[in-house]
Design an enzyme around this catalytic site. Structure first.
Site, PDB file in Angstrom:
ATOM      1  N   SER A 177       4.270  25.924 -24.063  1.00 54.00           N
ATOM      2  CA  SER A 177       3.932  27.078 -23.392  1.00 54.00           C
ATOM      3  C   SER A 177       5.133  27.262 -22.279  1.00 54.00           C
ATOM      4  O   SER A 177       6.676  26.872 -22.283  1.00 54.00           O
ATOM      5  CB  SER A 177       2.550  27.807 -22.969  1.00 54.00           C
ATOM      6  OG  SER A 177       2.413  29.005 -22.889  1.00 54.00           O
ATOM      7  N   TYR A 178       4.233  27.907 -20.590  1.00 52.64           N
ATOM      8  CA  TYR A 178       5.148  27.573 -19.614  1.00 52.64           C
ATOM      9  C   TYR A 178       5.853  26.297 -19.352  1.00 52.64           C
ATOM     10  O   TYR A 178       6.648  26.555 -18.177  1.00 52.64           O
ATOM     11  CB  TYR A 178       4.831  28.966 -18.376  1.00 52.64           C
ATOM     12  CG  TYR A 178       5.764  28.766 -17.742  1.00 52.64           C
ATOM     13  CD1 TYR A 178       6.796  29.570 -17.681  1.00 52.64           C
ATOM     14  CD2 TYR A 178       6.095  28.483 -16.711  1.00 52.64           C
ATOM     15  CE1 TYR A 178       7.706  30.498 -16.575  1.00 52.64           C
ATOM     16  CE2 TYR A 178       7.127  28.291 -15.453  1.00 52.64           C
ATOM     17  CZ  TYR A 178       7.565  30.037 -15.822  1.00 52.64           C
ATOM     18  OH  TYR A 178       9.216  29.544 -15.036  1.00 52.64           O
ATOM     19  N   ASP A 396       2.888  31.921 -33.864  1.00 51.28           N
ATOM     20  CA  ASP A 396       2.592  32.065 -32.687  1.00 51.28           C
ATOM     21  C   ASP A 396       2.957  33.582 -32.771  1.00 51.28           C
ATOM     22  O   ASP A 396       4.734  33.301 -31.936  1.00 51.28           O
ATOM     23  CB  ASP A 396       2.728  30.776 -31.169  1.00 51.28           C
ATOM     24  CG  ASP A 396       2.837  31.786 -30.365  1.00 51.28           C
ATOM     25  OD1 ASP A 396       2.019  33.067 -29.974  1.00 51.28           O
ATOM     26  OD2 ASP A 396       3.445  30.575 -29.484  1.00 51.28           O
ATOM     27  N   HIS A 449       0.172  29.027 -30.989  1.00 46.94           N
ATOM     28  CA  HIS A 449       0.586  28.600 -29.735  1.00 46.94           C
ATOM     29  C   HIS A 449       0.256  27.634 -29.287  1.00 46.94           C
ATOM     30  O   HIS A 449       0.990  25.841 -28.689  1.00 46.94           O
ATOM     31  CB  HIS A 449       0.333  29.893 -28.755  1.00 46.94           C
ATOM     32  CG  HIS A 449       1.222  29.311 -27.408  1.00 46.94           C
ATOM     33  ND1 HIS A 449       2.728  29.535 -27.605  1.00 46.94           N
ATOM     34  CD2 HIS A 449       0.444  28.763 -26.212  1.00 46.94           C
ATOM     35  CE1 HIS A 449       2.261  29.847 -26.409  1.00 46.94           C
ATOM     36  NE2 HIS A 449       1.767  29.482 -25.363  1.00 46.94           N
TER      37      HIS A 449
END
Length: 476
Positions: A177-178, A396, A449
């Site tokens: 993710s980030y 995702d 995700h």
């Protein structure tokens, strides 16, 4: 001369004993609710990353289940920004001890833990996430990618000083993710500092691997919109309206684009944007009004409440992504005093009466999103010889496979092995493309995700292939 040799030997022995004693202080004998078998060697505690400000990052470390003295060292980050690598990565996804979905306060052994293949460190980063803290409140007004990378580098250097027997191990960085921003930027800092061993310790960095990573705002949001349309989340009319109104290269989205993207996220409020085919969790049935003038909780029957706000002119879905049927138990578990005591949690890390949360929404809102793209970092580190993989769960909707493919296409790499199906247990597990210079892209079929949560067997196969160079099976 002999006396000097003896004195030097004794001094070295004493120094080694002091170092050993220091990391032994972080050893966990047993956690509340931990199963009796198998034996797992684990440690937890703090690394002070800035003495002057009193900043300290909390970590949870698991030695490899076999041959820990020979296996590589893997550092894992979750993203958000503001989400806990303890609550996500360690306790739900890829750690050996998962908070059980049924039976509050119980841990269960994860048969597909990544510490089968590596010594794994989970760090709660940046400060304000989980048990990590600072004694200087103004630090929170300065948190951006550079701040996070510098603290993470300080953490890594000092962690290796505490655990010196891992200094020579092959070292890899990972996350999702980030952390698609955290991981390559930390790798770049290690890579650059390794060139100056007079001022920095050498770290045996071999590469990094990231899952469903935020990489480039333009391609990521272009991919998000196209994925919503191509997977029947939005109508043709809604897609073309957003496509016409939005230029995702702009720093500030015009009002027409915001309105059009508002409609896209309204549709995602009905399902889980992080795993579009997952069933909803019955624990999460709240709803609220919507406005992009403020951070809001969107109406949801899905497995995660989608939050959105405007930052740098862009709407950003808030941190989240895993099933709150898990996260509810995780929050209960990590807020128990006996658990905190066993993990060596400092009262500075979480004051009395303050609850541990899987994500810090305040930090997410305060974060300074100053880096539009990390693709230049990829280009630099690929040329520098690092082994780099991106993997993507193809269900995702938040950081979809389409956006990642656009990002990789922009790197303009030479293909070594074209798009190929790989298998697990005689079934299609996904696709893989290998490029020259050690870069690969892997999809994981049916995963959202959080690939290690949704497809744990395939994720373990994938990390084994990455770390050891074993090819993923391409025949049924």
């Amino acid at each position: 001369m002999i006396l000097l040799f003896i004195l030097a030997f004794v001094a070295a022995l004493n120094a080694e004993n002091l170092q050993k004693h220091e990391y032994e202080n972080d050893r966990i004998v047993k956690l509340p609710g931990q199963p009796n078998s198998p034996h797992i060697s684990l440690f937890a505690g703090y690394i002070t990353v800035n003495e002057a400000h009193g900043r300290a990052l909390f970590y949870w470390f698991f030695e490899a289940q076999s041959l820990p003295d020979k296996r590589p060292l893997l550092l894992w980050f979750n993203g958000g920004p503001g989400c806990s690598s303890i609550g996500y990565g360690a306790a739900v996804e890829l750690g050996p001890l998962r908070v059980a979905k049924k039976g509050v306060g119980i841990l269960e052994f994860n048969q597909n833990s990544w510490n089968k293949e590596a010594n794994v460190i989970f760090v709660e980063s940046p400060i304000g996430v989980g048990f990590s803290y600072t004694n200087t409140s103004s630090d929170f007004s300065n948190i951006d990618d550079k701040f996070v990378a510098e603290d993470a580098y300080s953490f890594l250097v000092k962690w290796l000083e505490r655990f010196p027997h891992f200094k020579d191990h092959d070292f890899f960085i990972s996350g999702e993710s980030y952390a698609g921003h955290y991981v390559p930027q930390l790798a770049e800092l290690v890579f650059d500092n390794n060139k100056d061993t007079h001022n920095y310790p050498y770290i045996n960095l071999k590469g990094f691997i990231v899952g469903n990573p935020e990489t480039n705002d333009y391609y990521d949001y272009k991919g998000l919109l196209e994925y919503a349309w191509s997977h029947a989340v939005i109508s043709d009319e809604e897609f073309y309206k957003a496509k016409t109104a939005c230029d995702f290269k702009l720093e500030n989205w015009p009002s027409a684009c915001r309105a059009a993207m508002n409609i896209v996220f309204d549709h995602y409020s009905e399902i889980d944007i992080y795993n579009i085919y997952a069933p909803s969790c019955p624990l999460n049935t709240t709803s609220s009004s919507s406005s992009f003038d403020n951070v809001v909780s969107r109406p949801t029957g899905s497995s995660v409440t989608t939050k959105l706000h405007i930052s740098n002119g862009r709407m950003r879905p808030g941190p989240g992504g895993y099933d709150p049927c898990f996260s509810k138990n995780g929050e209960v578990y990590f807020n128990r005093k006996d658990v905190r005591d066993a993990l060596h949690v400092s009262t500075a890390g979480l004051a009395t009466g303050v609850k541990w949360k899987e994500c810090n929404d305040s930090l997410f809102r305060a974060y300074k999103y100053r880096v539009f793209s990390v693709l230049p970092t990829y280009e630099k580190l690929i040329k520098g010889g690092l082994k780099i993989w991106i993997y993507s769960g193809d269900a995702d909707g938040r950081v979809p496979v389409i956006g990642s493919r656009y990002c990789i296409e922009a790197l303009n790499l030479s293909v070594k092995t074209p798009w190929t199906t790989w298998f697990y247990d005689h079934q299609v597990a996904g696709r893989i493309v290998e490029y020259e210079d050690g870069f690969s892209f892997v999809t994981v079929r049916g995963a959202g995700h959080l690939v290690p949560l949704n497809m744990p067997n395939q994720a373990l196969s994938l990390i084994q292939s990455y770390l050891y160079g074993h090819p993923l099976p391409t025949h049924r």
